[in-house]
Motif scaffolding. Sequence first.
Motif, short mmCIF file in Angstrom:
data_model
loop_
_atom_site.label_atom_id
_atom_site.label_comp_id
_atom_site.label_asym_id
_atom_site.label_seq_id
_atom_site.Cartn_x
_atom_site.Cartn_y
_atom_site.Cartn_z
N SER A 322 0.84 -1.20 0.00
CA SER A 322 0.00 0.00 0.00
C SER A 322 0.87 1.25 0.00
O SER A 322 2.04 1.22 0.38
N LEU A 323 0.28 2.36 -0.43
CA LEU A 323 0.93 3.67 -0.42
C LEU A 323 0.05 4.62 0.39
O LEU A 323 -1.15 4.73 0.13
N ALA A 324 0.64 5.29 1.36
CA ALA A 324 -0.08 6.28 2.15
C ALA A 324 0.19 7.67 1.58
O ALA A 324 1.31 7.97 1.16
N ALA A 325 -0.81 8.50 1.56
CA ALA A 325 -0.71 9.83 0.96
C ALA A 325 0.48 10.60 1.53
O ALA A 325 0.61 10.76 2.74
N GLY A 326 1.36 11.07 0.62
CA GLY A 326 2.47 11.92 1.01
C GLY A 326 3.61 11.24 1.73
O GLY A 326 4.57 11.90 2.13
N THR A 327 3.54 9.94 1.90
CA THR A 327 4.57 9.20 2.64
C THR A 327 5.43 8.39 1.68
O THR A 327 4.90 7.62 0.88
N ARG A 328 6.74 8.58 1.75
CA ARG A 328 7.62 7.83 0.86
C ARG A 328 7.73 6.38 1.31
O ARG A 328 7.96 6.09 2.48
N VAL A 329 7.53 5.48 0.36
CA VAL A 329 7.68 4.04 0.60
C VAL A 329 8.93 3.58 -0.14
O VAL A 329 9.16 3.97 -1.29
N LYS A 400 17.39 0.41 -4.30
CA LYS A 400 16.24 0.94 -3.58
C LYS A 400 15.25 1.55 -4.57
O LYS A 400 15.62 2.36 -5.42
N VAL A 401 14.00 1.16 -4.43
CA VAL A 401 12.91 1.73 -5.22
C VAL A 401 12.08 2.61 -4.31
O VAL A 401 11.56 2.15 -3.28
N ARG A 402 11.96 3.89 -4.66
CA ARG A 402 11.24 4.85 -3.83
C ARG A 402 9.97 5.31 -4.53
O ARG A 402 9.98 5.59 -5.73
N MET A 403 8.88 5.40 -3.76
CA MET A 403 7.58 5.80 -4.30
C MET A 403 6.89 6.74 -3.33
O MET A 403 6.86 6.48 -2.12
N THR A 404 6.30 7.82 -3.86
CA THR A 404 5.51 8.75 -3.05
C THR A 404 4.23 9.07 -3.81
O THR A 404 4.29 9.58 -4.94
N ASP A 408 -3.81 8.00 -0.91
CA ASP A 408 -3.68 6.60 -0.53
C ASP A 408 -3.82 5.73 -1.78
O ASP A 408 -4.72 5.95 -2.60
N GLY A 409 -2.95 4.76 -1.91
CA GLY A 409 -3.00 3.92 -3.10
C GLY A 409 -2.25 2.62 -2.89
O GLY A 409 -2.14 2.12 -1.76
N ALA A 410 -1.71 2.08 -3.98
CA ALA A 410 -1.04 0.79 -3.91
C ALA A 410 -0.05 0.67 -5.06
O ALA A 410 -0.10 1.43 -6.03
#
Length: 540
Positions: A322-329, A400-404, A408-410
């Motif tokens: 999952s991806l949280a809004a504005g948070t780098r994963v 490292k793979v970074r996503m922002t 909220d998403g995936a």
Amino acid sequence: MLLAVVLCVSVLAGPVSAQEKAVPVPRSVAGDAGAEAVPGTWYVGETPPNVDYSKPPIVFVQGLRGSAESWWGETSYHGPNDMYATAYANGYRTAFVELYDSGGEGASMWDNGRLLADLLTQIRQFFGEPVNIVSHSKGGIDSQAALVHYGAWPHVGKVITLGSPHRGSHLADLAYSWWAGWLADLLGARDEGTEVLQTGYMEYFRSITDSHENVGKNAYYTAAGTSWGPFPSALWTGGAYLSTYGENDGLVNVWSTPLPNGHHLFTENFDHDNIRMGSTAFPRIESTLRTASKKAGDIGSGGIPAMGEQRNQNESVVRGGSLAAGTRVEQTIAVEGGRDEAVFQIMTHRSDVETALVSPGGRIYTPRSAEYFAGEEKEILKGAQIHAYRISRPETGEWKVRMTSPDDGAYLLVVSFIGENTMEVQMDSSRAGKSGVPIQVRLKKPRLWNAKDFDVRARVVEPGAKGGPSGAATKPQEALLHPDAKDAGVFKGKIPSVTHPGIYNVTIDIRGKSRDGVDFERTVIRSFFVADGNDLKRIR
């Protein structure tokens, strides 16, 4: 909307190509034709001025989530499809059908097959003679279901399937895997049309079709492509993933296209999109379409290797979440030495998710880098936005793979390694039942690996489940594979009791170290089917 089709009529000894002259679009004969494609509608093509009544009419059947317009409208990557125009130029009468997929959601071969059988009855009555079928992708499976399981075989002579996954597609396995659960659920990208294309279910479909009394009553011809399509494109990234399993057209592996009771016409450098075009396929199938009768030599697979005999030296790692809004994963991927190329494919729910790729040495790749490309998945995980980085001779170590994401998403991360393969995986689904399903992973060159540092586990997405923690009401079945004390480099385990009918999707994650301390990881995804003895057409 139905679009105008172009061609020029000329008289030649061989197949005639379509050129610049408008041809009327097919007209509706039955059903509710309008601006939107309506399942159950069928159309008849304009009668050519050079019509040859000695040639049987052709019924065109499109693939997953396609509509009749697939045969004269825009293709995904190659402009207008000139198949209808080319058939017209060569004097063929034509018909086109809208199956349930025309409504926008993929249907199973059972639903589409039943509807197609009814339409073929009407079309046969209209023309007053048996027809031949030209089908693309899943349309080939739907066509065989109609003829074999719903008794439409008397209305058809020959069936030509172009890039049809008669033994399934590993991209469908990927879409239903544990790691894809977050993104697939968010996109709503799963439907029965995709679900039944998993390799485990198609193995079952083949078992009840190839032995059916009706299977030999029509002549089947198959064709395959080996191009991944234009680079960059979503089709190309699909080809990179499928290359783990052999040559492919970006969506379907070559070994999946032949039929044991059919004749393989060609395997050429076409992708899954242009293999259905008149300019590519028609010259190679036209001589077969001239009659509806089966002839000597129509049986035989044309020397296409069976599944398991065709393996490229490519492997993959799959992750999702999952991806949280504005948070780098951030996801880390271990890359060992000796890889010719690595393709980092990040699929997300929207195109403006910020992505970056960081090498072990600290180099940062962004969408401004030459190695980056973007696209949109149009087939299996329809609607997924692709952000990809193609790295030649990747540096050994932790990437490292970074996503922002702005909301909220995936995401689903697929890393395809091009180079020497490192393992073999066996899963004996024939023993599914209370005793469980055995799994074995064998590392090649066991002297290179430190077996005690390996973690090998399988997660099972059961029938009807969505995969991933967001889609799992309870903890999934999980099996740990342990080193075999008698066979170096071999890990063995067993999926627990499997008794409920349906499709089981198995994600096997392998993590470990080489003897010189380099991290290693791979993902292998498989599926199998447990049948309901009281309902052979039950999916879950």
